[in-house]
Design a protein around this motif. Structure first.
Motif, PDB file in Angstrom:
ATOM      1  N   PRO A  13       0.833  -1.209   0.000  1.00  0.00           N
ATOM      2  CA  PRO A  13       0.000   0.000   0.000  1.00  0.00           C
ATOM      3  C   PRO A  13       0.866   1.257   0.000  1.00  0.00           C
ATOM      4  N   LYS A  86      -3.825   1.299  -3.132  1.00  0.00           N
ATOM      5  CA  LYS A  86      -4.562   0.807  -1.979  1.00  0.00           C
ATOM      6  C   LYS A  86      -4.933  -0.667  -2.208  1.00  0.00           C
ATOM      7  N   VAL A 115      -2.202  -5.353  -4.440  1.00  0.00           N
ATOM      8  CA  VAL A 115      -1.717  -4.446  -3.409  1.00  0.00           C
ATOM      9  C   VAL A 115      -1.970  -5.130  -2.074  1.00  0.00           C
ATOM     10  N   SER A 117      -0.911  -5.853   2.154  1.00  0.00           N
ATOM     11  CA  SER A 117      -0.339  -5.274   3.377  1.00  0.00           C
ATOM     12  C   SER A 117       0.139  -6.381   4.297  1.00  0.00           C
TER      13      SER A 117
END
Length: 117
Positions: A13, A86, A115, A117
């Motif tokens: 991100p 994002k 994307v 995280s």
């Protein structure tokens, strides 16, 4: 006619990617170009559009200010610069070209953007 996307991949991100679509077999400047995204179970959605001469472009609200579409008619390329990515941007991104004076359209095979995280 060939429409080939490249540049997808894995990114954290906040990161950036630039997708490129190389076209051949058509007079490229006579075709509008656009990028679309698709996630499993959903319909393909427009992300960005640019006219054949590159003078006008439109970005959907969800990515406005983060994504930029551009084209190089000398190299038959259309690009999508993606910044501040994002997790919800995760999708397969497709390039489409559409004839300015006809309804003829051609799609690429897509490139995955993830994307995480």
């Amino acid at each position: 006619v060939s429409v080939v996307e490249s540049g997808g991949g894995l990114v954290e991100p906040g990161g950036s990617l630039t997708l490129t679509c190389k076209c051949s077999g058509v007079p490229f400047d006579e075709y509008h170009a656009s990028w679309h995204c698709q996630t499993p179970g959903k319909e393909r959605e427009l992300v960005a559009f640019i006219t054949g001469n590159g003078n006008n472009a439109r970005i959907v609200d969800a990515v406005k200010g983060r994504f930029t579409i551009s084209r190089d008619n000398d190299r038959d390329l259309v690009s999508l610069e993606m910044n501040s990515l994002k997790p919800e941007d995760t999708a397969v991104y497709y390039c489409k070209i559409q004839g300015m004076s006809s309804n003829t359209e051609f799609w690429g095979q897509g490139t995955q953007v993830t994307v995480y995280s």
